[in-house]
Design an enzyme around this catalytic site. Structure first.
Site, short mmCIF file in Angstrom:
data_model
loop_
_atom_site.label_atom_id
_atom_site.label_comp_id
_atom_site.label_asym_id
_atom_site.label_seq_id
_atom_site.Cartn_x
_atom_site.Cartn_y
_atom_site.Cartn_z
N ASP A 12 48.43 -2.85 -18.12
CA ASP A 12 49.37 -2.62 -19.21
C ASP A 12 49.68 -1.14 -19.35
O ASP A 12 48.83 -0.29 -19.07
CB ASP A 12 48.76 -3.16 -20.52
CG ASP A 12 49.81 -3.39 -21.58
OD1 ASP A 12 51.02 -3.29 -21.28
OD2 ASP A 12 49.42 -3.65 -22.74
N GLY A 13 50.89 -0.85 -19.78
CA GLY A 13 51.24 0.52 -20.14
C GLY A 13 52.13 1.25 -19.15
O GLY A 13 52.39 2.45 -19.33
N ARG A 25 61.50 2.86 -17.21
CA ARG A 25 60.34 1.97 -17.10
C ARG A 25 60.04 1.60 -15.65
O ARG A 25 58.88 1.45 -15.26
CB ARG A 25 60.59 0.69 -17.92
CG ARG A 25 60.71 0.94 -19.42
CD ARG A 25 61.08 -0.34 -20.15
NE ARG A 25 60.08 -1.38 -19.95
CZ ARG A 25 58.93 -1.45 -20.61
NH1 ARG A 25 58.64 -0.57 -21.53
NH2 ARG A 25 58.08 -2.42 -20.36
N HIS A 29 56.54 1.11 -13.26
CA HIS A 29 56.10 -0.04 -12.46
C HIS A 29 55.82 0.37 -11.01
O HIS A 29 54.88 -0.13 -10.39
CB HIS A 29 57.15 -1.16 -12.50
CG HIS A 29 57.32 -1.75 -13.86
ND1 HIS A 29 56.24 -2.05 -14.67
CD2 HIS A 29 58.42 -2.12 -14.58
CE1 HIS A 29 56.67 -2.56 -15.81
NE2 HIS A 29 57.99 -2.60 -15.79
N THR A 58 54.16 -15.39 -17.81
CA THR A 58 55.25 -16.37 -18.03
C THR A 58 56.22 -15.83 -19.09
O THR A 58 57.37 -16.26 -19.14
CB THR A 58 54.67 -17.73 -18.49
OG1 THR A 58 53.73 -17.49 -19.55
CG2 THR A 58 53.97 -18.47 -17.37
N TRP A 61 59.56 -12.86 -18.20
CA TRP A 61 60.97 -13.15 -17.83
C TRP A 61 61.91 -12.72 -18.95
O TRP A 61 63.11 -12.56 -18.73
CB TRP A 61 61.17 -14.65 -17.57
CG TRP A 61 60.38 -15.19 -16.42
CD1 TRP A 61 59.26 -15.95 -16.49
CD2 TRP A 61 60.66 -15.03 -15.02
NE1 TRP A 61 58.81 -16.27 -15.22
CE2 TRP A 61 59.66 -15.72 -14.31
CE3 TRP A 61 61.65 -14.36 -14.28
CZ2 TRP A 61 59.62 -15.76 -12.91
CZ3 TRP A 61 61.62 -14.41 -12.89
CH2 TRP A 61 60.61 -15.11 -12.23
N ARG A 63 62.05 -9.97 -20.44
CA ARG A 63 62.42 -8.55 -20.39
C ARG A 63 63.87 -8.42 -19.90
O ARG A 63 64.45 -9.38 -19.42
CB ARG A 63 61.47 -7.82 -19.46
CG ARG A 63 60.08 -7.86 -20.03
CD ARG A 63 59.16 -6.92 -19.35
NE ARG A 63 57.92 -6.88 -20.12
CZ ARG A 63 57.00 -5.97 -20.00
NH1 ARG A 63 57.15 -5.00 -19.15
NH2 ARG A 63 55.90 -6.01 -20.72
N LEU A 123 36.68 -8.64 -0.04
CA LEU A 123 37.16 -8.59 -1.43
C LEU A 123 38.11 -9.76 -1.63
O LEU A 123 38.98 -10.00 -0.79
CB LEU A 123 37.90 -7.25 -1.67
CG LEU A 123 38.57 -7.06 -3.03
CD1 LEU A 123 37.54 -7.00 -4.16
CD2 LEU A 123 39.41 -5.76 -3.04
N LEU A 187 44.31 -10.81 -25.41
CA LEU A 187 44.25 -11.42 -24.08
C LEU A 187 45.62 -11.77 -23.52
O LEU A 187 45.75 -11.97 -22.31
CB LEU A 187 43.37 -12.67 -24.10
CG LEU A 187 41.88 -12.42 -24.32
CD1 LEU A 187 41.10 -13.72 -24.28
CD2 LEU A 187 41.34 -11.46 -23.25
C1 FPP Z 1 52.69 -3.86 -17.99
O1 FPP Z 1 53.25 -2.64 -18.38
C2 FPP Z 1 53.01 -4.13 -16.63
C3 FPP Z 1 53.80 -5.16 -16.18
C4 FPP Z 1 54.40 -6.19 -17.00
C5 FPP Z 1 54.04 -5.28 -14.76
C6 FPP Z 1 52.86 -4.99 -13.92
C7 FPP Z 1 53.32 -4.61 -12.61
C8 FPP Z 1 52.70 -3.70 -11.84
C9 FPP Z 1 51.44 -3.03 -12.15
C10 FPP Z 1 53.29 -3.28 -10.58
C11 FPP Z 1 53.58 -4.33 -9.61
C12 FPP Z 1 52.50 -5.26 -9.32
C13 FPP Z 1 52.46 -5.93 -8.19
C14 FPP Z 1 51.51 -7.06 -8.01
C15 FPP Z 1 53.33 -5.59 -7.07
P1 FPP Z 1 54.36 -2.70 -19.46
O2 FPP Z 1 55.68 -2.68 -18.76
O3 FPP Z 1 54.14 -3.87 -20.35
O4 FPP Z 1 54.14 -1.37 -20.19
P2 FPP Z 1 54.39 -1.12 -21.73
O5 FPP Z 1 53.45 -2.02 -22.47
O6 FPP Z 1 54.06 0.32 -21.87
O7 FPP Z 1 55.81 -1.44 -21.99
#
Ligand code: FPP
Length: 235
Positions: A12-13, A25, A29, A58, A61, A63, A123, A187
């Site tokens: 997250d984040g 954003r 990612h 789930t 989507w 966003r 792993l 969670l």
């Molecule tokens: C949460 O941060 C992250 C996501 C919803 C996407 C997670 C994706 C990755 C770590 C990169 C790609 C992963 C793979 C498997 C290729 P957020 O966007 O919710 O951040 P925020 O809470 O600060 O808005």
């Protein structure tokens, strides 16, 4: 130091991390994805046997179209690249979640990656994509009901283990430690069944900045916990 056998992480984040840097954003990612590669190396080095990450829920989507498209592009690239990473780390990769919602080419890449890496044991890396724990339970219970209706399963035979075997994580031990980055303490529908006895660790550090030192801090905190499964605390 006692290394947890299975670590689960809610990534997250990314968005907030990028925004704080005045960047879009999508940049967060991309950095988050790069960090996933690094953390897999760290896990392997430390001797963690199972790693499960929550990459796309789930709910995600909902966003913006642009953000979802950006994430799909990232998944496409990563799934391809992950073949080399799995070879390097001797890492078996499994995608959990309802992958039927993804474009066919993404589903094909998932099949290729899982097939390529299926015999590695160093792993075990689970990536949750289009994953929601309640959705996983619904899908699993539908299959279980179907087996019962077809006479392949008798209701009195159903044990906790039976239910576990119908989940996407069948055969994978439950996590010992759950880490959630970036400050939220919930969670978000991740591994509800599997986390029954797991220790939780929440950190304010956003996912792109979560490095080996932070991982060691989480493991150290885990080591100072008094793990109990409902039994009596040892003196
Ligand atoms: C949460 O941060 C992250 C996501 C919803 C996407 C997670 C994706 C990755 C770590 C990169 C790609 C992963 C793979 C498997 C290729 P957020 O966007 O919710 O951040 P925020 O809470 O600060 O808005």
């Amino acid at each position: 130091m006692n290394i947890p056998n299975h670590i689960a992480i809610i990534l997250d984040g990314n968005g907030r991390w990028a925004k704080a840097k005045g960047m879009p954003r999508s940049y967060g990612h991309v950095k988050g994805c790069a960090n996933l590669e690094t953390i897999c190396d760290d896990m392997k080095e430390l001797g963690v046997k199972y790693l499960t990450v929550y990459a796309f829920s789930t709910e995600n989507w909902k966003r913006s179209r642009g953000e979802v498209e950006g994430l799909m592009k990232l998944f496409r690239n990563y799934l391809k690249k992950c073949i080399k990473i799995s070879e390097k780390n001797k890492m078996k990769v499994k995608i959990i979640g309802d992958v039927t919602a993804f474009d066919e080419d993404i589903q094909q890449k998932i099949r290729e990656l899982e097939e390529f890496s299926k015999d590695y044991t160093e792993l075990h890396f689970q990536i949750a994509l289009n994953y929601g724990s309640r959705d996983e339970i619904v899908r699993g219970m539908r299959r279980m009901a179907e087996d019962a209706a077809q006479g392949r399963l008798r209701p009195e035979e159903i044990e906790e283990e039976t239910i576990g075997n119908y989940l996407d994580t069948a055969g994978i031990p439950d996590p010992d430690l759950l880490i959630r980055t970036s400050g939220e303490q919930r969670l978000s529908n991740f591994l509800l069944w599997q986390l029954a006895y797991t220790e939780f660790y929440f950190t304010d550090v956003p996912w792109p900045d979560f490095n080996k030192a932070e991982l060691l801090r989480a493991i150290d905190t885990y080591n100072h916990r008094d793990r109990r499964y409902g039994g009596v605390k040892e003196e």
